[in-house]
Design a protein around this motif. Structure first.
Motif, PDB file in Angstrom:
ATOM      1  N   PHE A  16       1.169  15.957   2.539  1.00 57.16           N
ATOM      2  CA  PHE A  16       0.791  14.821   1.703  1.00 57.16           C
ATOM      3  C   PHE A  16       0.073  15.283   0.448  1.00 57.16           C
ATOM      4  O   PHE A  16      -0.957  14.735   0.059  1.00 57.16           O
ATOM      5  CB  PHE A  16      -0.085  13.837   2.497  1.00 57.16           C
ATOM      6  CG  PHE A  16       0.559  13.333   3.763  1.00 57.16           C
ATOM      7  CD1 PHE A  16       1.921  13.094   3.802  1.00 57.16           C
ATOM      8  CD2 PHE A  16      -0.186  13.103   4.898  1.00 57.16           C
ATOM      9  CE1 PHE A  16       2.527  12.628   4.964  1.00 57.16           C
ATOM     10  CE2 PHE A  16       0.397  12.634   6.057  1.00 57.16           C
ATOM     11  CZ  PHE A  16       1.769  12.413   6.093  1.00 57.16           C
ATOM     12  N   GLY A  17       0.608  16.331  -0.197  1.00 58.71           N
ATOM     13  CA  GLY A  17      -0.006  16.856  -1.406  1.00 58.71           C
ATOM     14  C   GLY A  17       0.322  16.021  -2.622  1.00 58.71           C
ATOM     15  O   GLY A  17       0.989  14.984  -2.552  1.00 58.71           O
ATOM     16  N   VAL A  18      -0.141  16.490  -3.775  1.00 60.33           N
ATOM     17  CA  VAL A  18       0.033  15.776  -5.036  1.00 60.33           C
ATOM     18  C   VAL A  18       1.498  15.410  -5.250  1.00 60.33           C
ATOM     19  O   VAL A  18       2.380  16.259  -5.170  1.00 60.33           O
ATOM     20  CB  VAL A  18      -0.467  16.639  -6.209  1.00 60.33           C
ATOM     21  CG1 VAL A  18      -0.172  15.958  -7.539  1.00 60.33           C
ATOM     22  CG2 VAL A  18      -1.952  16.920  -6.068  1.00 60.33           C
ATOM     23  N   GLY A  19       1.759  14.126  -5.503  1.00 57.19           N
ATOM     24  CA  GLY A  19       3.112  13.667  -5.784  1.00 57.19           C
ATOM     25  C   GLY A  19       3.891  13.210  -4.580  1.00 57.19           C
ATOM     26  O   GLY A  19       4.995  12.681  -4.732  1.00 57.19           O
ATOM     27  N   ALA A  20       3.354  13.384  -3.368  1.00 58.26           N
ATOM     28  CA  ALA A  20       4.090  13.010  -2.157  1.00 58.26           C
ATOM     29  C   ALA A  20       3.902  11.529  -1.850  1.00 58.26           C
ATOM     30  O   ALA A  20       2.805  10.990  -1.970  1.00 58.26           O
ATOM     31  CB  ALA A  20       3.620  13.851  -0.970  1.00 58.26           C
ATOM     32  N   VAL A  21       4.980  10.873  -1.439  1.00 56.89           N
ATOM     33  CA  VAL A  21       4.944   9.473  -1.013  1.00 56.89           C
ATOM     34  C   VAL A  21       4.981   9.452   0.505  1.00 56.89           C
ATOM     35  O   VAL A  21       5.800  10.140   1.119  1.00 56.89           O
ATOM     36  CB  VAL A  21       6.137   8.694  -1.594  1.00 56.89           C
ATOM     37  CG1 VAL A  21       6.144   7.255  -1.087  1.00 56.89           C
ATOM     38  CG2 VAL A  21       6.096   8.712  -3.117  1.00 56.89           C
ATOM     39  N   PHE A  22       4.107   8.676   1.121  1.00 56.89           N
ATOM     40  CA  PHE A  22       4.075   8.653   2.574  1.00 56.89           C
ATOM     41  C   PHE A  22       3.624   7.286   3.073  1.00 56.89           C
ATOM     42  O   PHE A  22       2.945   6.533   2.374  1.00 56.89           O
ATOM     43  CB  PHE A  22       3.156   9.748   3.124  1.00 56.89           C
ATOM     44  CG  PHE A  22       1.703   9.559   2.768  1.00 56.89           C
ATOM     45  CD1 PHE A  22       0.815   9.030   3.678  1.00 56.89           C
ATOM     46  CD2 PHE A  22       1.232   9.920   1.519  1.00 56.89           C
ATOM     47  CE1 PHE A  22      -0.517   8.851   3.352  1.00 56.89           C
ATOM     48  CE2 PHE A  22      -0.100   9.751   1.185  1.00 56.89           C
ATOM     49  CZ  PHE A  22      -0.978   9.211   2.098  1.00 56.89           C
ATOM     50  N   ASP A  23       4.032   6.980   4.288  1.00 58.80           N
ATOM     51  CA  ASP A  23       3.669   5.719   4.941  1.00 58.80           C
ATOM     52  C   ASP A  23       2.520   5.953   5.907  1.00 58.80           C
ATOM     53  O   ASP A  23       2.450   6.997   6.571  1.00 58.80           O
ATOM     54  CB  ASP A  23       4.852   5.144   5.717  1.00 58.80           C
ATOM     55  CG  ASP A  23       5.952   4.652   4.797  1.00 58.80           C
ATOM     56  OD1 ASP A  23       5.666   4.448   3.605  1.00 58.80           O
ATOM     57  OD2 ASP A  23       7.092   4.484   5.267  1.00 58.80           O
ATOM     58  N   ILE A  24       1.655   4.983   5.994  1.00 57.38           N
ATOM     59  CA  ILE A  24       0.571   5.039   6.960  1.00 57.38           C
ATOM     60  C   ILE A  24       0.235   3.606   7.368  1.00 57.38           C
ATOM     61  O   ILE A  24      -0.075   2.760   6.528  1.00 57.38           O
ATOM     62  CB  ILE A  24      -0.671   5.772   6.386  1.00 57.38           C
ATOM     63  CG1 ILE A  24      -1.794   5.830   7.417  1.00 57.38           C
ATOM     64  CG2 ILE A  24      -1.137   5.163   5.083  1.00 57.38           C
ATOM     65  CD1 ILE A  24      -2.953   6.723   7.004  1.00 57.38           C
ATOM     66  N   GLN A  25       0.383   3.299   8.647  1.00 56.32           N
ATOM     67  CA  GLN A  25       0.109   1.978   9.200  1.00 56.32           C
ATOM     68  C   GLN A  25       0.866   0.875   8.454  1.00 56.32           C
ATOM     69  O   GLN A  25       0.329  -0.189   8.140  1.00 56.32           O
ATOM     70  CB  GLN A  25      -1.397   1.691   9.175  1.00 56.32           C
ATOM     71  CG  GLN A  25      -2.200   2.635  10.045  1.00 56.32           C
ATOM     72  CD  GLN A  25      -3.686   2.291  10.080  1.00 56.32           C
ATOM     73  OE1 GLN A  25      -4.066   1.173   9.804  1.00 56.32           O
ATOM     74  NE2 GLN A  25      -4.507   3.268  10.418  1.00 56.32           N
ATOM     75  N   GLY A  26       2.130   1.138   8.125  1.00 59.21           N
ATOM     76  CA  GLY A  26       2.952   0.140   7.480  1.00 59.21           C
ATOM     77  C   GLY A  26       2.742  -0.002   5.995  1.00 59.21           C
ATOM     78  O   GLY A  26       3.383  -0.847   5.353  1.00 59.21           O
ATOM     79  N   GLU A  27       1.864   0.792   5.397  1.00 62.50           N
ATOM     80  CA  GLU A  27       1.623   0.771   3.959  1.00 62.50           C
ATOM     81  C   GLU A  27       2.120   2.072   3.355  1.00 62.50           C
ATOM     82  O   GLU A  27       2.239   3.095   4.045  1.00 62.50           O
ATOM     83  CB  GLU A  27       0.139   0.569   3.662  1.00 62.50           C
ATOM     84  CG  GLU A  27      -0.421  -0.713   4.249  1.00 62.50           C
ATOM     85  CD  GLU A  27      -1.907  -0.855   3.987  1.00 62.50           C
ATOM     86  OE1 GLU A  27      -2.304  -0.915   2.807  1.00 62.50           O
ATOM     87  OE2 GLU A  27      -2.678  -0.880   4.971  1.00 62.50           O
ATOM     88  N   SER A  28       2.379   2.066   2.055  1.00 64.15           N
ATOM     89  CA  SER A  28       2.948   3.231   1.380  1.00 64.15           C
ATOM     90  C   SER A  28       2.066   3.623   0.208  1.00 64.15           C
ATOM     91  O   SER A  28       1.649   2.758  -0.592  1.00 64.15           O
ATOM     92  CB  SER A  28       4.368   2.915   0.892  1.00 64.15           C
ATOM     93  OG  SER A  28       4.934   4.033   0.236  1.00 64.15           O
TER      94      SER A  28
END
Length: 616
Positions: A16-28
């Motif tokens: 989850f470094g700079v520029g990475a898109v990720f989901d967490i608990q249904g949020e992005s």
């Protein structure tokens, strides 16, 4: 109820470094550039060798905090912002563009039209370009466009959109974006949403201000926000080793001899004059220098830089060669030791063994060193989008900072070498060299050539493919026996012929300061490691995809693999230095047209098994 969002400090570099898109608990969310990191609380990470190679002043880890900066301004921790900003309600299907001013601490976005309020979900698709830019899809433009390229009548209401689902179709055709502005009614489904559609690039990443946007002429691609080509991090790592005097390379010693020659200064004054040509000939005859002399002259002309460094392009960072010092530390007669680097030498436990296949196994492997404690520093210098060879976006998009984000991890490992003489005899076999020549030709045509050269060295050698494949096979076998998953184990390949390297390191590392639990080192003790190597060799001799896998002339990304597939040799991407490429199981266990380095072990094991079955 207030929700808590947490990203571990070790994840702020990868994944989850700079520029990475990720989901967490249904949020992005997307991780912002390090220019937005708070100045207070950053933890310095020491790694002089890695900083030297990357040309930076140092490294910092993200400030440690119980909650990361998802929706609280100026809070400690690594900063993240919501992305994509276009959200939709699963009940009324209304789309809403969420802004920073709409954020409420501890609460997920809620639909303003529904009662009770429903949580909004992020749109599935985003747009990227090869310049590394990332932005929301212009859904208003999409709804008001046609598949044939024609134009629809456009309304002035840009945010009255709905994300609809049809029960009369399936897949992407069932999804559509519709404009609900009065008198408009424009709608278009998402059947062909993936790909390029003439949309304009925003010229920036979501965390950059509008004033930082560039005029970007590159075509954009619409992809899913979790697509594999959305983010390619550029990570460098170095094992923390004690400062030692690495053994001088033969070429380095000869270069020093050339520079100490009494005619060297006169030659450097005018290297093109007839007199200098005579001096060059005299130095060559006196010292036996040839290419070394020319390299030394080139280094003199480039301010003391090596030819490789002088020829390196300034476009994007390259992975530094840190293998020489690490190889010297692991192969030192008396292994150096510090608090974070504890080695001890052991054996396979096969001394004096005459029975096959154990005796053959002892002849094929050399030194075994167990690392009870290792410290590794991993730094993120930037990332690319669309493809690994695209334009590199630095971790500091403002390009003002001289440091990089990094994390330190602690762990353990097993270092082993092959028998030097046996390896040399195997490398000299014409069929072996011919097979690797074909892989080298594929590598020369690949866009990954420049990146992989930092791992393989100036030229792909048989020993690199052998050791790389051997490391993959060993990791897969150790995952069954040590208790670690394949994703928890990593490799470092030491296979530079010009530096006389012929070994591998398989290790695991965790963010906890205490490191790992010793299960991997335990498998390196005799007789466990010898048994592991034998089981690894027997397992590698057969793949569930054979004979297709064993006879393949080019598979994997860029056709850079031969006999290697997901059923036998591939690993998770985080475990491999070369992106799961340049693998060939046939060079390890043998094939129809090439002898394997461990092929005698397999033959002896099968003969011993057949003999045991014949006994009453």
């Amino acid at each position: 109820m207030s929700r808590t969002l947490r990203v571990r400090q070790s994840q702020t570099v990868v994944p989850f470094g700079v520029g990475a898109v990720f989901d967490i608990q249904g949020e992005s969310f997307v991780a912002t550039g390090i220019g937005d990191w708070p100045s207070r609380g950053r933890q310095p990470i020491e790694s002089a060798r890695l900083a030297n190679r990357l040309g930076v002043s140092g490294f910092y880890a993200a400030p440690a905090t119980a909650n990361d900066r998802f929706d609280v301004a100026d809070a400690p921790g690594a900063p993240y912002i919501r992305f994509p900003s276009w959200l939709f309600c699963g009940a009324c299907r209304r789309m809403k563009r969420w802004r920073i001013a709409d954020e409420k601490h501890g609460q997920a976005p809620r639909c303003p039209s529904c009662f009770p309020a429903r949580t909004l979900a992020p749109m599935r698709f985003v747009q990227i370009c090869q310049a590394g830019h990332l932005s929301d899809v212009d859904w208003w433009f999409w709804a008001h466009s046609r598949r044939d390229g024609g134009e629809r009548q456009q309304c002035g209401e840009r945010e009255k959109l709905r994300f609809l689902v049809s029960e009369r179709a399936s897949g992407l055709e069932a999804l559509s974006v519709a404009c609900t502005a009065k008198g408009c009614g424009a709608v278009r489904d998402l059947l062909d949403v993936l790909g390029t559609h003439g949309l304009r690039c925003s010229g920036r990443n979501p965390w950059q201000r509008a004033s930082e946007a560039l005029q970007c002429p590159r075509p954009v691609q619409i992809v899913q926000r979790t697509a594999g080509n959305l983010y390619y991090p550029i990570v460098h790592s170095a094992i923390d080793i004690p400062e030692t005097d690495a053994p001088a390379h033969a070429g380095d010693a000869l270069a020093d001899q050339v520079r100490e020659h009494h005619l060297w200064v006169s030659l450097c004054r005018d290297a093109l004059s007839p007199r200098a040509v005579l001096f060059r000939q005299m130095i060559q005859e006196d010292t036996g220098a040839d290419e070394v002399l020319l390299d030394a002259l080139l280094a003199e002309e480039t301010g003391g830089k090596s030819p490789a460094a002088a020829a390196a392009t300034p476009e994007g960072p390259t992975r530094p060669d840190l293998s020489r010092e690490e190889w010297a530390a692991f192969t030192a007669p008396v292994p150096p030791a510090t608090r974070d680097f504890a080695l001890r030498e052991t054996t396979l436990g096969l001394a004096g063994e005459t029975a096959e296949p154990w005796a053959g196994l002892a002849r094929r492997f050399g030194r075994i060193v167990l690392a009870d404690r290792l410290r590794e520093v991993r730094a993120l210098s930037g990332f690319t989008r669309v493809s690994p060879d695209a334009v590199v976006v630095p971790a500091d998009t403002s390009r003002r900072l001289k440091w990089l984000p990094a994390v330190e991890v602690f762990g353990e490992g097993i270092f082993l070498t092959l028998d030097r003489a046996a390896l040399k005899d195997w490398e000299d076999v014409p069929d072996v060299r011919r097979r690797v020549t074909g892989m080298r030709a594929d590598l020369d045509r690949s866009f990954q050539k420049d990146r992989l050269e930092n791992v393989t060295g100036p030229e792909l050698s048989p020993r690199f493919v052998l050791l790389h494949t051997l490391a993959h096979l060993l990791i897969r076998q150790l995952s069954f026996e040590s208790g670690y998953t394949t994703a928890s184990l990593r490799e470092r390949i030491y296979a530079r012929p010009e530096q006389d390297q012929y070994g591998i390191l398989v290790y695991t590392a965790a963010g906890d300061a205490e490191g790992t639990l010793g299960g991997l080192v335990r498998q390196g003790e005799p007789p466990q490691l010898a048994e592991t190597l034998l089981r690894m060799t027997e397992s590698a001799a057969w793949c569930s995809a054979d004979p297709l896998c064993a006879e393949h002339t080019g598979q994997g990304f860029g056709n850079l693999n031969r006999a290697a597939c997901h059923a036998c040799a591939l690993l998770p991407e985080t475990s491999c230095e070369a992106g799961n490429s340049l693998l060939d199981r046939a060079l390890v266990v043998g094939g129809e047209r090439v002898p394997g380095y461990l092929q005698p072990i397999i033959s002896a094991a099968r003969a011993a098994a057949a003999h045991a079955l014949e006994q009453p």
